[in-house]
Design an enzyme around this catalytic site. Structure first.
Site, PDB file in Angstrom:
ATOM      1  CB  THR A  68      -8.223  36.552 -38.108  1.00  0.00           C
ATOM      2  OG1 THR A  68      -9.105  36.676 -36.994  1.00  0.00           O
ATOM      3  CG2 THR A  68      -9.044  36.313 -39.362  1.00  0.00           C
ATOM      4  N   GLY A 107      -5.330  44.395 -36.432  1.00  0.00           N
ATOM      5  CA  GLY A 107      -5.207  45.848 -36.420  1.00  0.00           C
ATOM      6  C   GLY A 107      -3.775  46.272 -36.126  1.00  0.00           C
ATOM      7  CD  GLU A 350     -11.982  39.999 -29.910  1.00  0.00           C
ATOM      8  OE1 GLU A 350     -11.357  40.914 -30.474  1.00  0.00           O
ATOM      9  OE2 GLU A 350     -11.489  38.892 -29.676  1.00  0.00           O
TER      10      GLU A 350
HETATM   11  C1  LIG Z   1      -6.943  53.964 -26.818  1.00  0.00           C
HETATM   12  C2  LIG Z   1      -7.274  53.329 -25.472  1.00  0.00           C
HETATM   13  C3  LIG Z   1      -7.817  51.917 -25.675  1.00  0.00           C
HETATM   14  C4  LIG Z   1      -8.141  51.266 -24.352  1.00  0.00           C
HETATM   15  C5  LIG Z   1      -8.556  49.834 -24.652  1.00  0.00           C
HETATM   16  C6  LIG Z   1      -9.528  49.347 -23.664  1.00  0.00           C
HETATM   17  C7  LIG Z   1     -10.541  48.581 -24.037  1.00  0.00           C
HETATM   18  C8  LIG Z   1     -10.849  48.337 -25.458  1.00  0.00           C
HETATM   19  C9  LIG Z   1     -11.904  49.274 -25.864  1.00  0.00           C
HETATM   20  C10 LIG Z   1     -12.906  48.916 -26.602  1.00  0.00           C
HETATM   21  C11 LIG Z   1     -12.969  47.616 -27.286  1.00  0.00           C
HETATM   22  C12 LIG Z   1     -13.006  47.875 -28.750  1.00  0.00           C
HETATM   23  C13 LIG Z   1     -12.300  47.181 -29.582  1.00  0.00           C
HETATM   24  C14 LIG Z   1     -11.519  46.042 -29.113  1.00  0.00           C
HETATM   25  C15 LIG Z   1     -10.164  46.147 -29.581  1.00  0.00           C
HETATM   26  C16 LIG Z   1      -9.797  45.548 -30.633  1.00  0.00           C
HETATM   27  C17 LIG Z   1     -10.746  44.745 -31.452  1.00  0.00           C
HETATM   28  C18 LIG Z   1     -10.347  44.991 -32.848  1.00  0.00           C
HETATM   29  C19 LIG Z   1     -10.097  44.031 -33.588  1.00  0.00           C
HETATM   30  C20 LIG Z   1     -10.664  42.646 -33.462  1.00  0.00           C
HETATM   31  C21 LIG Z   1      -9.884  41.618 -33.061  1.00  0.00           C
HETATM   32  C22 LIG Z   1     -10.297  40.247 -33.365  1.00  0.00           C
HETATM   33  O1  LIG Z   1     -11.280  40.007 -34.035  1.00  0.00           O
HETATM   34  S1  LIG Z   1      -9.292  39.038 -32.669  1.00  0.00           S
HETATM   35  C23 LIG Z   1      -9.909  37.522 -33.351  1.00  0.00           C
HETATM   36  C24 LIG Z   1     -11.268  37.181 -32.784  1.00  0.00           C
HETATM   37  N1  LIG Z   1     -11.658  35.874 -33.201  1.00  0.00           N
HETATM   38  C25 LIG Z   1     -12.623  35.190 -32.588  1.00  0.00           C
HETATM   39  O2  LIG Z   1     -13.285  35.654 -31.675  1.00  0.00           O
HETATM   40  C26 LIG Z   1     -12.826  33.778 -33.076  1.00  0.00           C
HETATM   41  C27 LIG Z   1     -14.195  33.267 -32.711  1.00  0.00           C
HETATM   42  N2  LIG Z   1     -14.165  31.821 -32.506  1.00  0.00           N
HETATM   43  C28 LIG Z   1     -13.996  31.299 -31.253  1.00  0.00           C
HETATM   44  O3  LIG Z   1     -13.888  31.967 -30.251  1.00  0.00           O
HETATM   45  C29 LIG Z   1     -14.005  29.803 -31.165  1.00  0.00           C
HETATM   46  O4  LIG Z   1     -13.659  29.232 -32.404  1.00  0.00           O
HETATM   47  C30 LIG Z   1     -15.410  29.236 -30.749  1.00  0.00           C
HETATM   48  C31 LIG Z   1     -15.691  29.661 -29.333  1.00  0.00           C
HETATM   49  C32 LIG Z   1     -16.481  29.739 -31.687  1.00  0.00           C
HETATM   50  C33 LIG Z   1     -15.371  27.723 -30.845  1.00  0.00           C
HETATM   51  O5  LIG Z   1     -14.210  27.301 -30.173  1.00  0.00           O
HETATM   52  P1  LIG Z   1     -13.841  25.746 -30.186  1.00  0.00           P
HETATM   53  O6  LIG Z   1     -12.465  25.622 -29.648  1.00  0.00           O
HETATM   54  O7  LIG Z   1     -14.155  25.165 -31.508  1.00  0.00           O
HETATM   55  O8  LIG Z   1     -14.819  25.163 -29.069  1.00  0.00           O
HETATM   56  P2  LIG Z   1     -16.173  24.373 -29.276  1.00  0.00           P
HETATM   57  O9  LIG Z   1     -17.194  25.188 -29.973  1.00  0.00           O
HETATM   58  O10 LIG Z   1     -15.841  23.023 -29.820  1.00  0.00           O
HETATM   59  O11 LIG Z   1     -16.633  24.226 -27.739  1.00  0.00           O
HETATM   60  C34 LIG Z   1     -15.961  23.293 -26.916  1.00  0.00           C
HETATM   61  C35 LIG Z   1     -16.211  23.713 -25.478  1.00  0.00           C
HETATM   62  O12 LIG Z   1     -15.388  24.838 -25.181  1.00  0.00           O
HETATM   63  C36 LIG Z   1     -16.175  25.875 -24.618  1.00  0.00           C
HETATM   64  N3  LIG Z   1     -15.554  27.150 -24.958  1.00  0.00           N
HETATM   65  C37 LIG Z   1     -15.352  27.656 -26.197  1.00  0.00           C
HETATM   66  N4  LIG Z   1     -14.728  28.851 -26.115  1.00  0.00           N
HETATM   67  C38 LIG Z   1     -14.558  29.094 -24.785  1.00  0.00           C
HETATM   68  C39 LIG Z   1     -13.986  30.174 -24.057  1.00  0.00           C
HETATM   69  N5  LIG Z   1     -13.486  31.259 -24.687  1.00  0.00           N
HETATM   70  N6  LIG Z   1     -13.955  30.098 -22.707  1.00  0.00           N
HETATM   71  C40 LIG Z   1     -14.478  29.001 -22.094  1.00  0.00           C
HETATM   72  N7  LIG Z   1     -15.058  27.930 -22.713  1.00  0.00           N
HETATM   73  C41 LIG Z   1     -15.074  28.007 -24.058  1.00  0.00           C
HETATM   74  C42 LIG Z   1     -17.522  25.682 -25.236  1.00  0.00           C
HETATM   75  O13 LIG Z   1     -18.527  26.358 -24.500  1.00  0.00           O
HETATM   76  C43 LIG Z   1     -17.640  24.178 -25.205  1.00  0.00           C
HETATM   77  O14 LIG Z   1     -17.959  23.804 -23.903  1.00  0.00           O
HETATM   78  P3  LIG Z   1     -18.864  22.489 -23.664  1.00  0.00           P
HETATM   79  O15 LIG Z   1     -18.124  21.357 -24.329  1.00  0.00           O
HETATM   80  O16 LIG Z   1     -18.957  22.393 -22.184  1.00  0.00           O
HETATM   81  O17 LIG Z   1     -20.182  22.764 -24.314  1.00  0.00           O
HETATM   82  C1  LIG Z   2     -12.381  45.673 -38.638  1.00  0.00           C
HETATM   83  C2  LIG Z   2     -11.838  44.311 -38.282  1.00  0.00           C
HETATM   84  C3  LIG Z   2     -10.760  44.216 -37.414  1.00  0.00           C
HETATM   85  C4  LIG Z   2     -10.235  42.965 -37.098  1.00  0.00           C
HETATM   86  N1  LIG Z   2      -9.133  42.901 -36.275  1.00  0.00           N
HETATM   87  C5  LIG Z   2      -8.612  41.686 -35.990  1.00  0.00           C
HETATM   88  C6  LIG Z   2      -7.460  41.582 -35.152  1.00  0.00           C
HETATM   89  O1  LIG Z   2      -6.948  42.595 -34.655  1.00  0.00           O
HETATM   90  N2  LIG Z   2      -6.919  40.354 -34.917  1.00  0.00           N
HETATM   91  C7  LIG Z   2      -7.473  39.212 -35.445  1.00  0.00           C
HETATM   92  O2  LIG Z   2      -6.951  38.125 -35.196  1.00  0.00           O
HETATM   93  N3  LIG Z   2      -8.594  39.274 -36.230  1.00  0.00           N
HETATM   94  C8  LIG Z   2      -9.160  40.471 -36.512  1.00  0.00           C
HETATM   95  N4  LIG Z   2     -10.284  40.546 -37.296  1.00  0.00           N
HETATM   96  C9  LIG Z   2     -10.828  39.325 -37.899  1.00  0.00           C
HETATM   97  C10 LIG Z   2     -12.124  38.894 -37.211  1.00  0.00           C
HETATM   98  O3  LIG Z   2     -11.850  38.361 -35.946  1.00  0.00           O
HETATM   99  C11 LIG Z   2     -12.822  37.855 -38.095  1.00  0.00           C
HETATM  100  O4  LIG Z   2     -13.203  38.493 -39.292  1.00  0.00           O
HETATM  101  C12 LIG Z   2     -14.041  37.285 -37.378  1.00  0.00           C
HETATM  102  O5  LIG Z   2     -13.626  36.433 -36.338  1.00  0.00           O
HETATM  103  C13 LIG Z   2     -14.979  36.527 -38.330  1.00  0.00           C
HETATM  104  O6  LIG Z   2     -14.294  35.445 -38.931  1.00  0.00           O
HETATM  105  P1  LIG Z   2     -14.294  35.317 -40.523  1.00  0.00           P
HETATM  106  O7  LIG Z   2     -13.927  36.625 -41.079  1.00  0.00           O
HETATM  107  O8  LIG Z   2     -13.516  34.115 -40.861  1.00  0.00           O
HETATM  108  O9  LIG Z   2     -15.812  35.074 -40.903  1.00  0.00           O
HETATM  109  P2  LIG Z   2     -16.513  33.643 -41.133  1.00  0.00           P
HETATM  110  O10 LIG Z   2     -16.498  32.868 -39.872  1.00  0.00           O
HETATM  111  O11 LIG Z   2     -15.989  33.030 -42.362  1.00  0.00           O
HETATM  112  O12 LIG Z   2     -18.033  34.147 -41.326  1.00  0.00           O
HETATM  113  C14 LIG Z   2     -18.676  34.151 -42.590  1.00  0.00           C
HETATM  114  C15 LIG Z   2     -20.079  33.617 -42.382  1.00  0.00           C
HETATM  115  O13 LIG Z   2     -19.973  32.240 -41.994  1.00  0.00           O
HETATM  116  C16 LIG Z   2     -20.831  32.001 -40.880  1.00  0.00           C
HETATM  117  N5  LIG Z   2     -20.307  30.912 -40.032  1.00  0.00           N
HETATM  118  C17 LIG Z   2     -19.012  30.656 -39.741  1.00  0.00           C
HETATM  119  N6  LIG Z   2     -18.924  29.614 -38.885  1.00  0.00           N
HETATM  120  C18 LIG Z   2     -20.211  29.205 -38.635  1.00  0.00           C
HETATM  121  C19 LIG Z   2     -20.796  28.188 -37.825  1.00  0.00           C
HETATM  122  N7  LIG Z   2     -20.052  27.360 -37.082  1.00  0.00           N
HETATM  123  N8  LIG Z   2     -22.152  28.087 -37.811  1.00  0.00           N
HETATM  124  C20 LIG Z   2     -22.924  28.945 -38.523  1.00  0.00           C
HETATM  125  N9  LIG Z   2     -22.426  29.916 -39.321  1.00  0.00           N
HETATM  126  C21 LIG Z   2     -21.082  30.051 -39.374  1.00  0.00           C
HETATM  127  C22 LIG Z   2     -20.829  33.328 -40.109  1.00  0.00           C
HETATM  128  O14 LIG Z   2     -21.993  33.413 -39.286  1.00  0.00           O
HETATM  129  C23 LIG Z   2     -20.844  34.341 -41.259  1.00  0.00           C
HETATM  130  O15 LIG Z   2     -22.182  34.569 -41.639  1.00  0.00           O
HETATM  131  C24 LIG Z   2     -10.824  41.795 -37.640  1.00  0.00           C
HETATM  132  C25 LIG Z   2     -11.921  41.893 -38.482  1.00  0.00           C
HETATM  133  C26 LIG Z   2     -12.441  43.140 -38.805  1.00  0.00           C
HETATM  134  C27 LIG Z   2     -13.626  43.239 -39.723  1.00  0.00           C
END
Ligand SMILES: CCCCC/C=C\C/C=C\C/C=C\C/C=C\C/C=C\C=C\C(=O)SCCNC(=O)CCNC(=O)[C@H](O)C(C)(C)COP(=O)(O)OP(=O)(O)OC[C@H]1O[C@@H](n2cnc3c(N)ncnc32)[C@H](O)[C@@H]1OP(=O)(O)O
Ligand SMILES: Cc1cc2nc3c(=O)[nH]c(=O)nc-3n(C[C@H](O)[C@H](O)[C@H](O)COP(=O)(O)OP(=O)(O)OC[C@H]3O[C@@H](n4cnc5c(N)ncnc54)[C@H](O)[C@@H]3O)c2cc1C
Length: 581
Positions: A68, A107, A350
């Site tokens: 991110t 994180g 996520e």
């Molecule tokens: C102490 C001990 C610990 C032990 C640990 C064990 C386990 C952990 C425990 C608990 C878990 C708790 C916490 C987890 C740990 C950490 C989390 C903390 C922090 C958080 C981290 C983060 O947030 S990381 C950043 C996360 N960010 C995102 O998730 C971004 C979200 N956006 C996307 O994923 C993509 O942009 C999208 C999917 C929304 C769109 O992708 P894009 O490339 O634009 O694709 P399209 O929408 O254009 O679709 C095109 C086609 O692709 C297919 N597709 C999309 N994604 C996927 C995929 N992932 N796999 C397969 N296919 C995919 C999509 O369906 C389309 O297909 P079609 O064309 O056929 O329709």
């Molecule tokens: C506690 C915490 C821990 C995190 N840890 C990590 C980490 O370890 N690593 C990492 O990489 N990231 C991490 N993140 C970031 C996290 O993955 C992003 O905040 C998350 O993916 C949401 O993206 P954004 O913040 O850009 O929100 P945005 O996508 O900007 O969302 C804002 C609003 O826009 C809307 N929106 C966006 N796109 C669309 C669409 N296509 N259609 C309709 N509505 C839309 C959403 O629904 C939402 O209401 C963390 C975030 C938090 C809060």
């Protein structure tokens, strides 16, 4: 966890707030042990794993997952950090070209991690190949100082999980070896040529894995909350149920039972779905290692659906549990505020829930259209064009209720697809039409996801090996869960004609009877989660039920109570009181 690391305090003597700060308010190593570890396991090739995994396991390397940016979180394809291959030196040059390309949120990034998996736009031979993962050392492994060309910091206080650091990262033309690109699925060769993966979304694999992990994690957090609130509701006596009679346990009130029992059921619903998705994930991972990516879309969609539903259900359930404890639910030592703040972020991270649900909707519409054309569709969506079997099951039986969910979900997809077609004919642009239907599309995704979770709950209870008594309680919990979610979605069932108003009234009556029937099971059910007091960290939910003594004992630990007159009196109050003399 024998001692709270940074305070070196035996767990039993730690204050509840100190316990929360490690267990709930954020574990600075959670991303290292989850996402970073999974990225190495699923995106690095064997040679890279050999190089980095042993160091990560010994915590010589502490990693994070830096994807991110301050300008992009959801739209991964819009990330701006660049990794440009330099064929002269056979290195990638990492750079943050704009303020919006600053990595922001990961994180542990601010002060804990000394390495990261960085998602950056890969450029080689003048062409961009989209976001790819790179292993990047950020800090000196001995001094922990940021390396030249790496700018690191902490992003500041948050709603919760403030005992872990979330950081920011900028690169200033920072060079890494070519072999630091994680090369399991795609490669850049020494001459700069790009070898593409067998599926262009494999680089998203760690996000999918984490979504599945979050589902299980949400069931545990909700289990903590219902344990605290249910035990407290058995200890707390309040008001008069019958005038003149002793104050009853608040668990005797039907409204309190309605607040808690459906969420106890929800713990099992989420847990059973988590197990199902985890099995699928393991199967798909095994297939991918053999070069078969056929079921990857199914896993992607199911992980989106279950992560969205479990994070939303657990967050709402924890907040309901907090409110069900009245004033004491608002105090930190109850454990409920930190449970809420550490769970509500799962809706956002996520993959923000709305965005993930739209991914599900895209798959539903695509699969529905494929089914109409007689093309093959994957198992979880075959029902969209299958004939309904509503009347083969006894009316209002569990199977009939699952059928009602199935038909209502298929009906909503069909209706929404027609709306999409109408909108397209008006707009003559699919993307505008899609946006104009996106609220309805999210509803389709939510109903489809709920149908999946209900079906999994029922099929698991029907096949589980348990004593008759345990099975009977689980069957009642499952029945309560099905009816509760039907009553919350009445409109869908009325519109699809699968249930009538009379059916719904009958089901509501049965729900109220189930609340009374399950009341005696409430405490045994949460005791069965078997949380140690130290891990539950709650003055309200402790095993011995000494709520009031624990609240009072915990208050003594407040630094403010070290003296009768606080320093603030002399510094602020006294001058204020004298100023008006
Ligand atoms: C102490 C001990 C610990 C032990 C640990 C064990 C386990 C952990 C425990 C608990 C878990 C708790 C916490 C987890 C740990 C950490 C989390 C903390 C922090 C958080 C981290 C983060 O947030 S990381 C950043 C996360 N960010 C995102 O998730 C971004 C979200 N956006 C996307 O994923 C993509 O942009 C999208 C999917 C929304 C769109 O992708 P894009 O490339 O634009 O694709 P399209 O929408 O254009 O679709 C095109 C086609 O692709 C297919 N597709 C999309 N994604 C996927 C995929 N992932 N796999 C397969 N296919 C995919 C999509 O369906 C389309 O297909 P079609 O064309 O056929 O329709
Ligand atoms: C506690 C915490 C821990 C995190 N840890 C990590 C980490 O370890 N690593 C990492 O990489 N990231 C991490 N993140 C970031 C996290 O993955 C992003 O905040 C998350 O993916 C949401 O993206 P954004 O913040 O850009 O929100 P945005 O996508 O900007 O969302 C804002 C609003 O826009 C809307 N929106 C966006 N796109 C669309 C669409 N296509 N259609 C309709 N509505 C839309 C959403 O629904 C939402 O209401 C963390 C975030 C938090 C809060």
């Amino acid at each position: 966890m024998r001692k709270l690391a940074e305070h070196n305090i035996p767990l039993r003597e730690a204050s509840i707030t100190q316990v929360h700060s490690v267990l709930r308010d954020g574990n600075p190593l959670i991303v290292h042990t989850s996402m970073f570890a999974n990225a190495l396991a699923s995106l690095a090739n064997p040679k890279q794993q050999q190089q980095w995994v042993p160091l990560a396991e010994k915590n010589r390397i502490i990693g994070t997952y830096a994807q991110t940016e301050i300008g992009h979180g959801t739209f991964v394809r819009g990330l701006e950090t660049t990794a440009i291959f330099d064929p002269e030196t056979k290195e990638f040059v990492l750079h943050s070209p704009t303020i919006t390309s600053t990595k922001w949120w990961p994180g542990g990034l601010g002060k804990t991690a000394n390495a990261a998996i960085v998602m950056a736009q890969l450029y080689t031979q003048g062409k961009c190949y989209g976001p790819h993962p790179f292993f990047v050392q950020l800090r000196d492994f001995d001094t922990h100082h940021s390396l030249p060309g790496v700018i690191l910091g902490e992003i500041g206080p948050r709603l919760g999980i403030n005992s872990q650091d979330n950081g920011y990262l900028r690169f200033d033309h920072y060079r890494i070896p070519r072999t630091n690109m994680l090369m399991r699925h795609s490669q850049v060769l020494e001459d700069g040529s790009y070898v593409k993966p067998i599926h262009n979304k494999l680089s998203y694999g760690t996000m999918v894995w984490t979504r599945v992990a979050i589902v299980h994690s949400c069931s545990k957090k909700l289990a903590c909350a219902v344990t605290i609130a249910t035990r407290y509701s058995a200890v707390r006596h309040q008001s008069e149920l019958v005038p003149g009679k002793p104050e009853p346990q608040i668990l005797e009130y039907q409204t309190q039972q309605y607040k808690l029992l459906p969420h106890i059921a929800s713990v099992f619903a989420i847990l059973f779905s988590a197990s199902s998705v985890l099995r699928m994930q393991r199967n798909v991972a095994a297939s991918i290692s053999k070069g078969n990516v056929e079921l990857l879309p199914e896993l992607h969609i199911l992980s989106c659906a279950m992560k969205a539903l479990s994070s939303q259900d657990s967050t709402q359930g924890i907040e309901t549990c907090r409110l069900a404890c009245g004033g004491h639910g608002y105090i930190a030592s109850s454990g409920l505020p930190s449970l809420y703040t550490s769970t509500t972020c799962t809706i956002t991270y996520e993959g923000e829930n709305t965005v993930l649900l739209l991914q599900v909707a895209r798959y539903l519409i695509k699969s529905y259209r494929a089914g109409l054309e007689g093309l093959p569709v994957l198992p979880s969506v075959m029902y969209l064009t299958a004939p309904s079997a509503m009347h083969q099951s006894p009316p209002l039986s569990n199977q009939a209720l699952i059928e009602a969910f199935r038909i209502s979900s298929a009906n909503l997809v069909k209706e929404t697809e027609s709306r999409l077609c109408r909108q397209f004919n008006l707009e003559q642009n699919f993307h505008y039409a899609w946006n104009r239907c996106s609220v309805a599309l999210v509803h389709c995704a939510e109903l489809h996801s709920r149908y999946y979770m209900c079906e999994k709950f029922l099929s698991t209870v029907e096949s589980i090996r348990a004593s008759d008594r345990v099975r009977s309680v689980l069957q009642d919990l499952c029945r309560l869960y099905l009816i509760h979610h039907i009553t919350l979605n009445q409109g869908h069932f009325l519109r699809s004609g699968t249930l009538s108003g009379v059916d719904l009234s009958t089901l509501e009556e049965e729900m109220y009877e189930l609340l009374a029937k399950l009341r005696p099971q409430a405490v045994p059910l949460v005791d069965a989660f078997d949380f140690r007091d130290e891990l539950l960290g709650s003055t309200l939910g402790a095993w011995d039920g000494r709520v009031y003594e624990r609240l009072y004992e915990e208050a003594q630990k407040s630094p403010l109570n070290k003296t009768d007159v606080s320093k603030a009196y002399h510094k602020y109050l006294q001058p204020l009181m004298k100023s008006n003399l």
